[in-house]
Design a protein around this motif. Structure first.
Motif, PDB file in Angstrom:
ATOM      1  N   THR A 189       0.973  -1.056  -0.195  1.00  0.00           N
ATOM      2  CA  THR A 189       0.095  -0.159   0.006  1.00  0.00           C
ATOM      3  C   THR A 189       1.021   1.241   0.134  1.00  0.00           C
ATOM      4  O   THR A 189       1.774   1.206   0.853  1.00  0.00           O
ATOM      5  N   ALA A 190       0.292   2.000  -0.821  1.00  0.00           N
ATOM      6  CA  ALA A 190       1.215   3.412  -0.963  1.00  0.00           C
ATOM      7  C   ALA A 190       0.328   4.482  -0.500  1.00  0.00           C
ATOM      8  O   ALA A 190      -1.068   4.313  -0.978  1.00  0.00           O
ATOM      9  N   ILE A 191       0.486   5.422   0.464  1.00  0.00           N
ATOM     10  CA  ILE A 191      -0.292   6.490   0.782  1.00  0.00           C
ATOM     11  C   ILE A 191       0.416   7.899   0.591  1.00  0.00           C
ATOM     12  O   ILE A 191       1.727   8.071   0.831  1.00  0.00           O
ATOM     13  N   VAL A 192      -0.077   8.450  -0.391  1.00  0.00           N
ATOM     14  CA  VAL A 192       0.757   9.701  -1.062  1.00  0.00           C
ATOM     15  C   VAL A 192      -0.394  10.837  -0.671  1.00  0.00           C
ATOM     16  O   VAL A 192      -1.724  10.812  -0.919  1.00  0.00           O
ATOM     17  N   GLY A 193       0.304  11.920   0.230  1.00  0.00           N
ATOM     18  CA  GLY A 193      -0.485  13.240   0.517  1.00  0.00           C
ATOM     19  C   GLY A 193       0.358  14.165   0.101  1.00  0.00           C
ATOM     20  O   GLY A 193       1.163  14.388  -0.713  1.00  0.00           O
ATOM     21  N   GLY A 194       0.172  15.443   0.742  1.00  0.00           N
ATOM     22  CA  GLY A 194       0.823  16.729   0.421  1.00  0.00           C
ATOM     23  C   GLY A 194       0.127  17.534  -0.399  1.00  0.00           C
ATOM     24  O   GLY A 194      -1.059  17.232  -0.629  1.00  0.00           O
ATOM     25  N   ALA A 195       0.867  18.727  -0.853  1.00  0.00           N
ATOM     26  CA  ALA A 195      -0.144  19.691  -1.412  1.00  0.00           C
ATOM     27  C   ALA A 195      -0.552  19.484  -2.799  1.00  0.00           C
ATOM     28  O   ALA A 195      -1.707  19.465  -3.084  1.00  0.00           O
ATOM     29  N   LYS A 196       0.463  19.133  -3.718  1.00  0.00           N
ATOM     30  CA  LYS A 196       0.187  19.406  -5.229  1.00  0.00           C
ATOM     31  C   LYS A 196       0.157  17.944  -5.878  1.00  0.00           C
ATOM     32  O   LYS A 196       1.309  17.158  -5.652  1.00  0.00           O
ATOM     33  N   VAL A 197      -0.681  17.518  -6.837  1.00  0.00           N
ATOM     34  CA  VAL A 197      -0.603  16.436  -7.804  1.00  0.00           C
ATOM     35  C   VAL A 197       0.700  16.672  -8.328  1.00  0.00           C
ATOM     36  O   VAL A 197       1.681  15.734  -8.700  1.00  0.00           O
ATOM     37  N   SER A 198       1.002  17.966  -9.132  1.00  0.00           N
ATOM     38  CA  SER A 198       2.047  18.058  -9.805  1.00  0.00           C
ATOM     39  C   SER A 198       3.414  17.732  -9.385  1.00  0.00           C
ATOM     40  O   SER A 198       4.009  17.041 -10.198  1.00  0.00           O
ATOM     41  N   SER A 199       3.684  17.972  -7.975  1.00  0.00           N
ATOM     42  CA  SER A 199       5.071  17.703  -7.544  1.00  0.00           C
ATOM     43  C   SER A 199       5.186  16.013  -7.278  1.00  0.00           C
ATOM     44  O   SER A 199       6.156  15.708  -7.018  1.00  0.00           O
ATOM     45  N   LYS A 200       3.978  15.171  -7.447  1.00  0.00           N
ATOM     46  CA  LYS A 200       4.168  13.862  -6.858  1.00  0.00           C
ATOM     47  C   LYS A 200       3.616  12.827  -8.102  1.00  0.00           C
ATOM     48  O   LYS A 200       3.684  11.627  -8.067  1.00  0.00           O
ATOM     49  N   ILE A 201       3.456  13.695  -9.349  1.00  0.00           N
ATOM     50  CA  ILE A 201       3.094  12.856 -10.428  1.00  0.00           C
ATOM     51  C   ILE A 201       3.785  11.770 -10.908  1.00  0.00           C
ATOM     52  O   ILE A 201       3.349  10.772 -11.112  1.00  0.00           O
ATOM     53  N   THR A 202       5.140  11.776 -11.018  1.00  0.00           N
ATOM     54  CA  THR A 202       5.848  10.785 -11.564  1.00  0.00           C
ATOM     55  C   THR A 202       6.029   9.876 -10.620  1.00  0.00           C
ATOM     56  O   THR A 202       6.009   8.637 -11.033  1.00  0.00           O
ATOM     57  N   ILE A 203       6.135  10.045  -9.177  1.00  0.00           N
ATOM     58  CA  ILE A 203       5.862   8.840  -8.059  1.00  0.00           C
ATOM     59  C   ILE A 203       4.549   8.234  -8.107  1.00  0.00           C
ATOM     60  O   ILE A 203       4.567   6.896  -8.054  1.00  0.00           O
ATOM     61  N   ILE A 204       3.593   8.633  -8.596  1.00  0.00           N
ATOM     62  CA  ILE A 204       2.265   8.286  -8.534  1.00  0.00           C
ATOM     63  C   ILE A 204       2.082   7.281  -9.584  1.00  0.00           C
ATOM     64  O   ILE A 204       1.761   6.182  -9.388  1.00  0.00           O
ATOM     65  N   GLU A 205       2.760   7.788 -10.787  1.00  0.00           N
ATOM     66  CA  GLU A 205       2.655   6.885 -12.005  1.00  0.00           C
ATOM     67  C   GLU A 205       3.449   5.872 -11.900  1.00  0.00           C
ATOM     68  O   GLU A 205       3.291   4.810 -12.381  1.00  0.00           O
ATOM     69  N   ASP A 212      -0.729  -2.415  -4.410  1.00  0.00           N
ATOM     70  CA  ASP A 212      -2.144  -2.950  -4.623  1.00  0.00           C
ATOM     71  C   ASP A 212      -3.030  -1.911  -4.312  1.00  0.00           C
ATOM     72  O   ASP A 212      -4.329  -2.038  -4.752  1.00  0.00           O
ATOM     73  N   ASN A 213      -2.712  -1.241  -3.226  1.00  0.00           N
ATOM     74  CA  ASN A 213      -3.606  -0.135  -2.876  1.00  0.00           C
ATOM     75  C   ASN A 213      -2.852   1.160  -2.989  1.00  0.00           C
ATOM     76  O   ASN A 213      -1.658   1.431  -2.628  1.00  0.00           O
ATOM     77  N   LEU A 214      -3.760   2.330  -3.306  1.00  0.00           N
ATOM     78  CA  LEU A 214      -3.122   3.686  -3.654  1.00  0.00           C
ATOM     79  C   LEU A 214      -4.180   4.404  -2.824  1.00  0.00           C
ATOM     80  O   LEU A 214      -5.171   4.962  -3.179  1.00  0.00           O
ATOM     81  N   ILE A 215      -3.371   5.091  -1.790  1.00  0.00           N
ATOM     82  CA  ILE A 215      -4.221   5.958  -0.949  1.00  0.00           C
ATOM     83  C   ILE A 215      -3.732   7.288  -1.295  1.00  0.00           C
ATOM     84  O   ILE A 215      -2.714   7.593  -1.106  1.00  0.00           O
ATOM     85  N   ILE A 216      -4.691   8.197  -1.646  1.00  0.00           N
ATOM     86  CA  ILE A 216      -4.451   9.536  -1.886  1.00  0.00           C
ATOM     87  C   ILE A 216      -5.031  10.661  -0.726  1.00  0.00           C
ATOM     88  O   ILE A 216      -6.256  10.360  -0.495  1.00  0.00           O
ATOM     89  N   GLY A 217      -4.215  11.445  -0.102  1.00  0.00           N
ATOM     90  CA  GLY A 217      -4.604  12.461   0.756  1.00  0.00           C
ATOM     91  C   GLY A 217      -4.166  13.653   0.549  1.00  0.00           C
ATOM     92  O   GLY A 217      -3.439  14.004  -0.331  1.00  0.00           O
ATOM     93  N   GLY A 218      -4.584  14.672   1.694  1.00  0.00           N
ATOM     94  CA  GLY A 218      -3.912  15.882   1.593  1.00  0.00           C
ATOM     95  C   GLY A 218      -4.302  16.818   0.306  1.00  0.00           C
ATOM     96  O   GLY A 218      -5.351  16.454  -0.027  1.00  0.00           O
ATOM     97  N   TRP A 314       4.668   5.661   2.872  1.00  0.00           N
ATOM     98  CA  TRP A 314       3.854   6.820   3.187  1.00  0.00           C
ATOM     99  C   TRP A 314       4.927   7.965   2.785  1.00  0.00           C
ATOM    100  O   TRP A 314       5.855   8.235   3.176  1.00  0.00           O
ATOM    101  N   ASN A 315       4.000   8.993   1.934  1.00  0.00           N
ATOM    102  CA  ASN A 315       4.902  10.225   1.729  1.00  0.00           C
ATOM    103  C   ASN A 315       3.568  11.452   1.661  1.00  0.00           C
ATOM    104  O   ASN A 315       2.766  11.250   0.599  1.00  0.00           O
ATOM    105  N   GLY A 316       3.985  12.280   2.257  1.00  0.00           N
ATOM    106  CA  GLY A 316       3.060  13.422   2.185  1.00  0.00           C
ATOM    107  C   GLY A 316       1.926  13.390   3.380  1.00  0.00           C
ATOM    108  O   GLY A 316       1.267  12.256   3.493  1.00  0.00           O
ATOM    109  N   PRO A 317       1.713  14.381   3.939  1.00  0.00           N
ATOM    110  CA  PRO A 317       0.572  14.784   5.250  1.00  0.00           C
ATOM    111  C   PRO A 317      -0.762  14.606   4.353  1.00  0.00           C
ATOM    112  O   PRO A 317      -1.209  14.977   3.296  1.00  0.00           O
ATOM    113  N   MET A 318      -1.674  14.238   5.230  1.00  0.00           N
ATOM    114  CA  MET A 318      -3.190  14.026   4.856  1.00  0.00           C
ATOM    115  C   MET A 318      -3.925  15.554   5.095  1.00  0.00           C
ATOM    116  O   MET A 318      -4.940  15.493   4.234  1.00  0.00           O
TER     117      MET A 318
END
Ligand code: AMP
Length: 394
Positions: A189-205, A212-218, A314-318
């Motif tokens: 499971t990856a949990i990705v949060g933080g301010a912007k989609v743009s700064s995390k887009i490469t990692i999300i892709e 298996d699970n991708l949790i998006i927050g923040g 986990w990377n980035g606050p909710m």
């Protein structure tokens, strides 16, 4: 070559550490995490009977600025090491060489801030060579700068073709990230949060091909909500990324990735700790209000998935965890991670703000590995070759 298999007796060993620690206005260290993290490697060298020559940068000095001198952190290093050290107010040249020549077995010498020389960041070969002349062995233990091709982190390694290795810290960082990237254990499971989609887009892709699970927050969650037609009021949004957000969700579906967005959110009528707040469905935020944290139902939803996972990244606050009114979502995820780890999962937390959150809530010891390098860890996860790592392996 692994550090544990090397005997440093009578060797002069340059250790590139990451002592880029935060200082307050009285120039006192406010967080010694990075100093603590370097101690095992220093101890190994001196216990073997070698001389440890510590080199690091601190801050972003423009030339020789006293407030960035490493002499300000000497007492903090001595406290953590349990022995006194010698500080030399330069990092290259005869004064440094003399001090090293005089050193006794098991001593520790700290050299002045590498970035007092512009050549350090420029990756200057002559400067790297001058550094290399101080020692007969090179250890890189500065994960936080491993993604930079600087003189002391990468260029210097060529002068030690057969006498170089990683320190314990980098070794642990690499093992931890590889564990998440290469393990066949599931669910991941990856949990990705933080301010912007743009700064995390490469990692999300990148993660969508692995997890298996991708949790998006923040803050980035609202772009996904808006892309699907939700009402997000004045929440943070990147309108240029709406289409990409939909593509990511489609890709997640095609890859059978369980893609989780928050379902409820704490909204505020002002970006302030004292704002009026309400909890609403995340797709029904009234105009004039903004989502600043995930709600209780989202925390519960994420908890269920996290507790069923074997590997968690986990990377980035909710939410805007710096404000007390909006820290609960981030605290909940951090605590859930601690419970999952206690139950046997492997948890890896990286990225400046999530690490700050873990420290703030005193959960550091309950996570399998808290990365010391925010940017470096993200780039490593994205699959990029880090110059500081490559220089040792080549
Ligand atoms: P990043 O550096 O991308 O991981 O982002 C961290 C920052 O995102 C922190 O300073 C948080 O305050 C901020 N953040 C998290 N959630 C929100 C939100 N809902 N609205 C605005 N900022 C947020």
């Amino acid at each position: 070559m692994q550090i544990d298999n090397i005997n440093f007796e009578n060797r002069k060993v340059i250790i590139r550490v990451d002592f880029n620690v935060p200082l307050n206005k009285d120039l006192k260290v406010t967080d010694d995490t990075r100093i603590k993290a370097a101690i095992p490697t220093i101890n190994k060298v001196i216990a073997d009977g070698g001389t440890a020559i510590l080199i690091s940068h601190l801050g972003r000095p423009k030339g020789k600025e006293e407030k960035y001198s490493l002499k300000n952190i000497v007492s903090e290093i001595e406290k953590n090491l349990g022995q006194s050290i010698t500080f030399v107010n330069d990092c290259i040249g005869d004064v440094v060489k003399e001090s090293i020549a005089k050193s006794e077995k098991g001593s520790v010498i700290l050299l002045e801030n590498l970035r007092f020389y512009a050549e350090e960041k420029a990756g200057d070969v002559d400067f790297a060579k001058k550094l290399s002349e101080l020692a007969d062995f090179y250890i890189n233990d500065a994960f936080g700068t491993a993604h930079r091709a600087h003189a002391s982190t990468s260029v210097i390694a060529q002068f030690f073709p057969n006498d170089k290795c990683f320190g314990y810290l980098i070794e642990k960082e690499i093992i931890s990230v590889n564990k998440v990237l290469n393990s066949t254990e599931k669910p991941l499971t990856a949990i990705v949060g933080g301010a912007k989609v743009s700064s995390k887009i490469t990692i999300i892709e990148k993660l969508i091909d692995k997890v298996d699970n991708l949790i998006i927050g923040g803050g980035m969650a609202y772009t996904f909500v808006k892309a699907q037609g939700g009402k997000i009021g004045n929440s943070l949004v990147e309108d240029d990324y709406l289409e990409l957000a939909l593509k990511i969700m489609a890709k997640a579906k095609a890859n059978h990735v369980n893609f989780l967005l928050p379902i409820d959110t704490i909204i505020a009528d002002d970006f302030s700790n004292d704002a009026n707040t309400k909890v609403v469905n995340i797709a029904e935020i009234p105009d004039g209000w903004m989502g600043l944290d995930i709600g209780e139902k989202s925390s519960e939803l994420f908890k269920e998935t996290i507790l069923n996972s074997k590997l968690i990244l986990w990377n980035g606050p909710m939410g805007v965890f710096e404000m007390e009114a909006f820290q609960k979502g981030t605290v909940d995820v951090a605590k859930t991670l601690a419970v999952a780890t206690e139950n046997g999962a492997f948890s890896l937390v990286g990225g400046g703000d999530s690490v700050a959150a873990i420290n703030k809530f005193n959960l550091n010891s309950k996570i399998s590995h808290v990365s010391t390098g925010g940017g470096a860890m993200l780039e490593y996860l994205e699959g990029k070759q880090l110059p500081g790592i490559a220089a040792i392996l080549n």
